[in-house]
Enzyme design. Structure first.
Site, PDB file in Angstrom:
ATOM      1  N   GLY A   1     -20.325  62.799  59.598  1.00  0.00           N
ATOM      2  CA  GLY A   1     -21.037  62.024  60.624  1.00  0.00           C
ATOM      3  C   GLY A   1     -22.196  61.269  59.999  1.00  0.00           C
TER       4      GLY A   1
ATOM      5  N   ARG B   1     -14.438  61.079  58.301  1.00  0.00           N
ATOM      6  CA  ARG B   1     -14.061  62.499  58.305  1.00  0.00           C
ATOM      7  C   ARG B   1     -12.617  62.465  57.835  1.00  0.00           C
ATOM      8  NH1 ARG B   1     -18.245  65.214  60.853  1.00  0.00           N
ATOM      9  NH2 ARG B   1     -19.200  64.213  62.650  1.00  0.00           N
TER      10      ARG B   1
ATOM     11  N   THR C   1     -27.521  65.154  58.081  1.00  0.00           N
ATOM     12  CA  THR C   1     -26.836  65.358  59.365  1.00  0.00           C
ATOM     13  C   THR C   1     -27.909  65.459  60.435  1.00  0.00           C
ATOM     14  OG1 THR C   1     -25.718  66.982  60.753  1.00  0.00           O
ATOM     15  CG2 THR C   1     -26.629  67.833  58.718  1.00  0.00           C
TER      16      THR C   1
ATOM     17  N   ASP D   1     -22.298  69.974  56.070  1.00  0.00           N
ATOM     18  CA  ASP D   1     -21.624  71.134  55.463  1.00  0.00           C
ATOM     19  C   ASP D   1     -20.140  70.890  55.163  1.00  0.00           C
ATOM     20  OD1 ASP D   1     -21.096  71.175  58.194  1.00  0.00           O
ATOM     21  OD2 ASP D   1     -20.885  73.355  58.247  1.00  0.00           O
TER      22      ASP D   1
HETATM   23  O1  F6P Z   1     -22.458  66.742  62.888  1.00  0.00           O
HETATM   24  C1  F6P Z   1     -23.132  65.726  63.524  1.00  0.00           C
HETATM   25  C2  F6P Z   1     -22.554  65.464  64.888  1.00  0.00           C
HETATM   26  O2  F6P Z   1     -23.257  64.374  65.436  1.00  0.00           O
HETATM   27  C3  F6P Z   1     -22.551  66.656  65.852  1.00  0.00           C
HETATM   28  O3  F6P Z   1     -23.793  66.891  66.454  1.00  0.00           O
HETATM   29  C4  F6P Z   1     -21.482  66.229  66.817  1.00  0.00           C
HETATM   30  O4  F6P Z   1     -20.933  67.334  67.472  1.00  0.00           O
HETATM   31  C5  F6P Z   1     -20.468  65.580  65.916  1.00  0.00           C
HETATM   32  O5  F6P Z   1     -21.187  65.101  64.795  1.00  0.00           O
HETATM   33  C6  F6P Z   1     -19.691  64.454  66.533  1.00  0.00           C
HETATM   34  O6  F6P Z   1     -18.821  63.960  65.588  1.00  0.00           O
HETATM   35  P1  F6P Z   1     -17.909  62.663  65.773  1.00  0.00           P
HETATM   36  O7  F6P Z   1     -18.826  61.479  65.783  1.00  0.00           O
HETATM   37  O8  F6P Z   1     -16.991  62.658  64.609  1.00  0.00           O
HETATM   38  O9  F6P Z   1     -17.238  62.839  67.080  1.00  0.00           O
END
Ligand code: F6P
Length: 324
Positions: free
Chosen positions: A13, A74, A128, A105
């Site tokens: 993220g 990701r 993060t 992580d």
């Molecule tokens: O890890 C950071 C974060 O913003 C979390 O707080 C949240 O749950 C997640 O990423 C959301 O991820 P994505 O943008 O891939 O849906």
């Protein structure tokens, strides 16, 4: 020491301050007389061979920008050995001697696997908005996310007070309540629900009733998205069903991930980028750099996810006193 080739990438993220960190990595590496490359698009870009040389002008005018100009992803493929083999092949083909991974992580687990399986020297830099990384008091992006969420909460308070309403505001944090706790305290929330502690519907219902009996006309509950009682919409439904209490829900979502980084995040990102390069040049590998007790810190990379960073007990106590 001969001239070294270092690569930098952002992964997972995005977090405000990633650009400031890339800038620090690039300029520190060049200052020390080595060459620096950027991997475009996180582990996906690495597997696809998206490498570009960077110079000090590549990182001009980005310190104030949110997001990451190197892009991020990701990457499912990288979770598998075969994907990491393809990534390692690229790194070896390019003769990259060190990889600096700016992320959370999940990104560090991947970097550690690359080190273990293919002996690629990796350095992690914690970025993060969740702040859920052991070995550093702050992660890049957290301070900005809290500030962004707080601006929204202040606005919600205005309308909640005008209409005598109960609001349930959801902030990010699948497994961690750092944002919720800090935002809740700064925004004067009546209740803060976090994944680290057990939330209880009956207790919550009783509390809401007490607030109105005590003459409170409007109130605010801050909930982390991963709370065990559910997200904000689920909690609103449960409270309505069990206690016939009406509430309004506001999910702050990805607004918390964007925006210009705060001064705290820019300084942190700059310090950690600088430290990461120096640690690599000292011969360190498979480590994470951090900021702990007002000092630069270094831990073995696996500790970043193997050890749990607890919520600040004093802050929890402070909130329960101030909100009572
Ligand atoms: O890890 C950071 C974060 O913003 C979390 O707080 C949240 O749950 C997640 O990423 C959301 O991820 P994505 O943008 O891939 O849906």
């Amino acid at each position: 020491m001969g001239k070294k080739k270092i690569a930098v990438m952002t992964s997972g993220g995005d977090a405000p301050g990633m650009n400031a960190c890339i800038r620090a990595v690039v300029r520190t590496t060049l200052h020390e007389g080595h060459s620096i490359f950027g991997i475009y698009g996180g582990y996906t870009g690495l597997i696809n061979g998206e490498l570009m040389p960077l110079n000090r002008h590549s990182v001009s005018n980005i310190i104030q920008k949110g997001g990451t100009f190197l892009k991020t992803s990701r990457c499912e493929t990288f979770r598998h050995k075969s994907g990491r083999r393809r990534a390692a092949d690229k790194i070896n083909e390019w003769a990259i001697e060190g990889l600096i991974v700016i992320g959370g992580d999940g990104s560090f687990r991947g970097a550690h696997a690359l080190f273990k399986e293919h002996n690629i020297p990796v350095i992690g830099v914690p970025a993060t908005i969740d702040n859920d990384i052991f070995g550093t008091d702050l992660t890049i992006g957290y301070d900005t996310a809290v500030t962004t969420a707080l601006h929204s909460i202040d606005k919600i308070r205005d309308t909640a007070a005008s209409h005598n309403r109960l609001f349930i505001v959801e902030v990010m944090g699948r497994n961690a309540g750092f944002i919720a706790l800090e935002v809740g305290i700064c925004g004067g929330a009546e209740e803060i629900l976090v994944p680290e502690t057990k939330s209880d519907l009956k207790k919550l219902g009783d509390e809401i009733k007490t607030w109105s009996k005590a003459g409170k006309k409007s109130s605010l509950i801050v909930v982390a998205e991963g709370d065990d009682l559910g997200n904000a919409n689920t909690i609103a439904d449960k409270v309505k069903e069990a206690y016939n209490i009406e509430s309004h829900v506001c999910v702050l979502g990805h607004t918390q991930r964007g925006g210009s980084p705060t001064a705290t995040d820019r300084v942190l990102a700059s310090r950690l980028g600088f430290h990461a390069v120096h640690e690599f040049l000292k011969g360190k590998e498979d480590i994470m750099v951090g900021w702990k007790s007002n000092q630069l810190n270094t831990i073995p990379l696996p500790q970043a996810w193997e050890k749990k960073k607890p919520l600040d007990k004093d802050l929890m106590n402070l909130y329960s006193v101030l909100s009572s």
